[in-house]
Design an enzyme around this catalytic site. Structure first.
Site, PDB file in Angstrom:
ATOM      1  N   TYR A  35      45.390  34.855  94.512  1.00 18.53           N
ATOM      2  CA  TYR A  35      44.528  34.062  95.386  1.00 18.53           C
ATOM      3  C   TYR A  35      44.965  32.598  95.406  1.00 18.53           C
ATOM      4  O   TYR A  35      44.155  31.707  95.600  1.00 18.53           O
ATOM      5  CB  TYR A  35      43.075  34.133  94.925  1.00 18.53           C
ATOM      6  CG  TYR A  35      42.370  35.441  95.169  1.00 18.53           C
ATOM      7  CD1 TYR A  35      42.810  36.355  96.122  1.00 18.53           C
ATOM      8  CD2 TYR A  35      41.226  35.755  94.461  1.00 18.53           C
ATOM      9  CE1 TYR A  35      42.152  37.539  96.334  1.00 18.53           C
ATOM     10  CE2 TYR A  35      40.549  36.941  94.666  1.00 18.53           C
ATOM     11  CZ  TYR A  35      41.016  37.831  95.607  1.00 18.53           C
ATOM     12  OH  TYR A  35      40.344  38.996  95.822  1.00 18.53           O
ATOM     13  N   ASN A 106      29.114  44.170  91.485  1.00 22.68           N
ATOM     14  CA  ASN A 106      29.098  45.598  91.800  1.00 22.68           C
ATOM     15  C   ASN A 106      27.842  46.035  92.548  1.00 22.68           C
ATOM     16  O   ASN A 106      27.946  46.763  93.534  1.00 22.68           O
ATOM     17  CB  ASN A 106      29.311  46.435  90.544  1.00 22.68           C
ATOM     18  CG  ASN A 106      30.747  46.351  90.063  1.00 22.68           C
ATOM     19  OD1 ASN A 106      31.676  46.264  90.848  1.00 22.68           O
ATOM     20  ND2 ASN A 106      30.931  46.379  88.757  1.00 22.68           N
TER      21      ASN A 106
END
Length: 167
Positions: A35, A106
């Site tokens: 990234y 999540n």
């Protein structure tokens, strides 16, 4: 490990003493430099975790000592993390630290998938069913009316847990 001088806390932020953090793929990808266009290295890793507020902005001193998810903090893989007070999510005492520490990435990913691709009346196949995200998906797909939820898992020790929740 690196010890560094603690920077001043922004007047609108909480300072949180981090107690538990998970390791997610989203934490590991920046470490590889993948990234680099978004994240300048070196940086502290970690996008989620749980801890107790040790310093608070004026008007929010009642939060000192309370457990929070320090969302949008500057990396939870550290002893103390600052996060904007309006992004901290208070955690009820009944929720164990190990559950709270994983309560952001999540569950949000699973909820988003189920919102975008409704499962009522459908058969759902989960790859990587032993993961936390897949377990959320499976449990919630069942509660949202999936006809059947099946899982592919790598570790035999996941089998009984998945079976108990209906996957």
């Amino acid at each position: 490990m690196l010890n560094r001088e603690l920077p001043p806390r922004s007047p609108s932020s909480f300072r949180v003493a981090v107690s538990h953090v998970p390791v997610n793929p989203s934490d590991l990808i920046p470490i590889t430099g993948a990234y680099a266009h978004r994240i300048s290295l070196p940086a502290v890793a970690g996008y989620e975790g749980v801890g107790r507020v040790v310093e608070a902005p004026d008007g929010l001193s009642h939060m000192v000592g309370r457990r929070v998810l320090p969302l949008r903090g500057e990396g939870t893989w550290q002893t103390l993390v600052d996060c904007p007070a309006h992004h901290a999510v208070e955690v009820p005492e009944a929720v164990p630290d190990l559950v709270a520490a994983r309560a952001y990435i999540n569950p949000m990913a699973a909820a988003t998938m189920l919102r975008l691709w409704p499962v009522r009346g459908k058969v759902v196949l989960l790859s990587g069913a032993g993961s936390s995200c897949s377990e959320h998906l499976g449990r919630w797909a069942i509660s949202q009316g999936a006809k059947r939820v099946m899982g592919i898992y790598r570790s035999e020790n996941r089998k009984d847990r998945l079976y108990r929740v209906g996957i």
